[in-house]
Design a protein around this motif. Structure first.
Motif, PDB file in Angstrom:
ATOM      1  N   PHE A 154       1.103  -1.498  -0.018  1.00 24.01           N
ATOM      2  CA  PHE A 154      -0.285  -0.288  -0.066  1.00 24.01           C
ATOM      3  C   PHE A 154       1.077   1.207   0.321  1.00 24.01           C
ATOM      4  O   PHE A 154       0.944   2.494  -0.561  1.00 24.01           O
ATOM      5  CB  PHE A 154      -1.384   0.275   1.104  1.00 24.01           C
ATOM      6  CG  PHE A 154      -1.907   1.441   1.458  1.00 24.01           C
ATOM      7  CD1 PHE A 154      -2.870   0.988   0.366  1.00 24.01           C
ATOM      8  CD2 PHE A 154      -1.538   2.094   2.123  1.00 24.01           C
ATOM      9  CE1 PHE A 154      -3.664   1.987   0.410  1.00 24.01           C
ATOM     10  CE2 PHE A 154      -2.726   2.983   2.177  1.00 24.01           C
ATOM     11  CZ  PHE A 154      -3.487   2.854   1.676  1.00 24.01           C
ATOM     12  N   ASN A 155       2.024   1.044   0.339  1.00 29.04           N
ATOM     13  CA  ASN A 155       2.702   2.331   1.021  1.00 29.04           C
ATOM     14  C   ASN A 155       2.831   2.843  -0.396  1.00 29.04           C
ATOM     15  O   ASN A 155       3.915   3.766  -1.111  1.00 29.04           O
ATOM     16  CB  ASN A 155       4.002   2.584   2.045  1.00 29.04           C
ATOM     17  CG  ASN A 155       2.806   2.830   3.601  1.00 29.04           C
ATOM     18  OD1 ASN A 155       2.137   3.473   3.250  1.00 29.04           O
ATOM     19  ND2 ASN A 155       3.755   2.215   4.858  1.00 29.04           N
ATOM     20  N   PRO A 165       3.494   7.978   3.279  1.00 28.60           N
ATOM     21  CA  PRO A 165       2.899   6.210   3.338  1.00 28.60           C
ATOM     22  C   PRO A 165       1.984   6.438   4.623  1.00 28.60           C
ATOM     23  O   PRO A 165       2.446   7.072   6.255  1.00 28.60           O
ATOM     24  CB  PRO A 165       4.412   5.743   3.949  1.00 28.60           C
ATOM     25  CG  PRO A 165       5.116   6.597   4.314  1.00 28.60           C
ATOM     26  CD  PRO A 165       4.946   8.050   2.918  1.00 28.60           C
ATOM     27  N   LEU A 166       1.642   5.450   5.337  1.00 26.00           N
ATOM     28  CA  LEU A 166       0.952   5.537   6.335  1.00 26.00           C
ATOM     29  C   LEU A 166       1.611   4.674   7.393  1.00 26.00           C
ATOM     30  O   LEU A 166       3.001   3.059   6.829  1.00 26.00           O
ATOM     31  CB  LEU A 166      -0.258   4.427   6.732  1.00 26.00           C
ATOM     32  CG  LEU A 166      -1.311   4.994   5.347  1.00 26.00           C
ATOM     33  CD1 LEU A 166      -2.436   4.150   5.304  1.00 26.00           C
ATOM     34  CD2 LEU A 166      -1.614   7.060   5.814  1.00 26.00           C
ATOM     35  N   ASP A 167       1.936   4.599   8.683  1.00 27.91           N
ATOM     36  CA  ASP A 167       2.456   3.354  10.164  1.00 27.91           C
ATOM     37  C   ASP A 167       1.424   2.741   9.766  1.00 27.91           C
ATOM     38  O   ASP A 167       0.386   2.240   9.469  1.00 27.91           O
ATOM     39  CB  ASP A 167       3.043   4.895  10.774  1.00 27.91           C
ATOM     40  CG  ASP A 167       1.358   5.122  11.791  1.00 27.91           C
ATOM     41  OD1 ASP A 167       0.217   4.007  11.477  1.00 27.91           O
ATOM     42  OD2 ASP A 167       1.874   5.555  12.612  1.00 27.91           O
ATOM     43  N   TYR A 171      -3.111   1.695   9.113  1.00 31.23           N
ATOM     44  CA  TYR A 171      -3.303   1.178   7.947  1.00 31.23           C
ATOM     45  C   TYR A 171      -4.115  -0.294   8.672  1.00 31.23           C
ATOM     46  O   TYR A 171      -5.119  -0.307   7.880  1.00 31.23           O
ATOM     47  CB  TYR A 171      -1.988   0.033   8.023  1.00 31.23           C
ATOM     48  CG  TYR A 171      -2.077  -1.062   6.268  1.00 31.23           C
ATOM     49  CD1 TYR A 171      -2.377  -0.411   5.246  1.00 31.23           C
ATOM     50  CD2 TYR A 171      -2.435  -2.289   6.284  1.00 31.23           C
ATOM     51  CE1 TYR A 171      -3.137  -0.788   4.088  1.00 31.23           C
ATOM     52  CE2 TYR A 171      -2.164  -3.070   5.581  1.00 31.23           C
ATOM     53  CZ  TYR A 171      -2.990  -2.568   4.276  1.00 31.23           C
ATOM     54  OH  TYR A 171      -3.022  -3.474   3.172  1.00 31.23           O
ATOM     55  N   MET A 172      -3.831  -0.307   9.815  1.00 29.43           N
ATOM     56  CA  MET A 172      -4.706  -1.721  10.114  1.00 29.43           C
ATOM     57  C   MET A 172      -6.264  -0.919  10.135  1.00 29.43           C
ATOM     58  O   MET A 172      -7.085  -1.394  10.220  1.00 29.43           O
ATOM     59  CB  MET A 172      -4.743  -2.055  11.232  1.00 29.43           C
ATOM     60  CG  MET A 172      -2.992  -2.936  11.550  1.00 29.43           C
ATOM     61  SD  MET A 172      -3.548  -4.552  10.497  1.00 29.43           S
ATOM     62  CE  MET A 172      -4.352  -5.218  12.538  1.00 29.43           C
ATOM     63  N   LEU A 173      -5.942  -0.184  10.681  1.00 30.54           N
ATOM     64  CA  LEU A 173      -7.629   0.982  10.876  1.00 30.54           C
ATOM     65  C   LEU A 173      -7.611   1.636   9.773  1.00 30.54           C
ATOM     66  O   LEU A 173      -8.886   1.828   9.156  1.00 30.54           O
ATOM     67  CB  LEU A 173      -7.320   1.631  11.929  1.00 30.54           C
ATOM     68  CG  LEU A 173      -7.512   2.360  13.275  1.00 30.54           C
ATOM     69  CD1 LEU A 173      -6.574   3.132  13.795  1.00 30.54           C
ATOM     70  CD2 LEU A 173      -8.240   1.195  13.797  1.00 30.54           C
ATOM     71  N   TRP A 178      -9.195  -2.768   5.495  1.00 32.36           N
ATOM     72  CA  TRP A 178     -10.563  -3.915   6.056  1.00 32.36           C
ATOM     73  C   TRP A 178     -11.697  -4.375   4.853  1.00 32.36           C
ATOM     74  O   TRP A 178     -12.110  -5.667   5.085  1.00 32.36           O
ATOM     75  CB  TRP A 178     -11.378  -2.846   6.614  1.00 32.36           C
ATOM     76  CG  TRP A 178     -10.615  -3.074   8.499  1.00 32.36           C
ATOM     77  CD1 TRP A 178      -9.969  -2.069   8.867  1.00 32.36           C
ATOM     78  CD2 TRP A 178     -10.774  -4.474   9.131  1.00 32.36           C
ATOM     79  NE1 TRP A 178      -9.782  -2.618   9.882  1.00 32.36           N
ATOM     80  CE2 TRP A 178      -9.780  -3.946  10.505  1.00 32.36           C
ATOM     81  CE3 TRP A 178     -11.440  -5.493   8.973  1.00 32.36           C
ATOM     82  CZ2 TRP A 178      -9.194  -5.049  11.708  1.00 32.36           C
ATOM     83  CZ3 TRP A 178     -11.491  -6.452  10.273  1.00 32.36           C
ATOM     84  CH2 TRP A 178     -10.389  -5.496  11.406  1.00 32.36           C
ATOM     85  N   ASN A 179     -11.197  -3.497   3.266  1.00 34.38           N
ATOM     86  CA  ASN A 179     -12.002  -4.202   2.844  1.00 34.38           C
ATOM     87  C   ASN A 179     -11.085  -5.518   2.138  1.00 34.38           C
ATOM     88  O   ASN A 179     -11.875  -6.387   1.335  1.00 34.38           O
ATOM     89  CB  ASN A 179     -11.560  -3.308   1.114  1.00 34.38           C
ATOM     90  CG  ASN A 179     -12.267  -3.285   0.266  1.00 34.38           C
ATOM     91  OD1 ASN A 179     -13.059  -3.761   0.255  1.00 34.38           O
ATOM     92  ND2 ASN A 179     -11.248  -3.415  -0.825  1.00 34.38           N
TER      93      ASN A 179
END
Length: 224
Positions: A154-155, A165-167, A171-173, A178-179
């Motif tokens: 994803f990043n 980028p996300l941490d 990303y877990m949220l 979740w999709n």
């Protein structure tokens, strides 16, 4: 060797089918990935490079975690819940963990029982729940693997679009995580529900997953 293959044919068949599917996914996934790369002006990669990429890892892990969640849920839920007429269920009235006599543990263990079935204490508790524990551990590890590989993929996509980028926690949220997760969970739960319900009325002669062809629809916990 012939006897070994005969005695383990079911496990060997599905193991070989798994390996063939995994290899097929590697080549098909690499082709799909390269098609998207070329369309986006990127460089194609080899199947070997694709297999070591986060793209491949997340696709594999997300399927593993949903499958083992299905097994874990079915193993635990069928201790307490029943479905009249299904060979996948205990008969109504037998809900629960059952007595030591019914389970063949402690003083009711026979000479072929594991020594952990005869013992008491922590070793016995762990053995008595070892199948659920194993399925749960594989589920958790593969779900974590999906989250790590998914974050990297994803990043990588976000960086290609010049986005930050996300941490891991973010990303877990994220809807993306979740999709990926829920689209697998819903299919696994539907598959289990279908097996439980259809096996009440439909038969497959000779299969232990089906009731005998002549069994009544209301017969529960009876396998062919």
């Amino acid at each position: 060797m012939t006897r070994f293959i005969r005695d383990n044919a079911l496990a060997l068949f599905f193991l070989l089918a798994f390996l063939a599917s995994l290899v097929g996914q590697a080549f098909a996934g690499a082709a799909d990935y390269n098609q998207r790369q070329i369309t986006g002006g990127g460089e194609p990669i080899s199947p070997a490079a694709y297999v070591t990429s986060s793209e491949y890892a997340v696709d594999v892990a997300e399927n593993w975690q949903s499958e083992y969640l299905q097994f874990l849920a079915f193993i635990l839920v069928t201790v307490w819940l029943v479905q009249r007429g299904s060979p996948e269920s205990k008969p109504p009235g037998q809900e629960g963990r059952e007595s030591d006599r019914e389970q063949g543990v402690g003083r009711y263990a026979d000479e072929g029982s594991s020594r952990f079935a005869r013992s008491r204490g922590l070793a016995h508790v762990l053995y008595a729940n070892s199948l659920g524990i194993a399925m749960g551990l594989i589920f958790v590890l593969s779900w974590l693997g999906q989250s790590v590989a998914g974050l990297a993929a994803f990043n990588g996509e976000r960086l290609s679009r010049l986005s930050d980028p996300l941490d891991w926690g973010a990303y877990m949220l994220s809807p993306e995580f979740w999709n990926r997760t829920l689209q697998n969970w819903q299919s696994e739960m539907l598959a289990v529900a279908s097996m439980v319900a259809l096996s009440i009325y439909l038969r497959q002669r000779g299969s232990p997953e089906s009731k005998p062809v002549g069994a009544a629809h209301g017969a529960t916990g009876v396998e062919g």
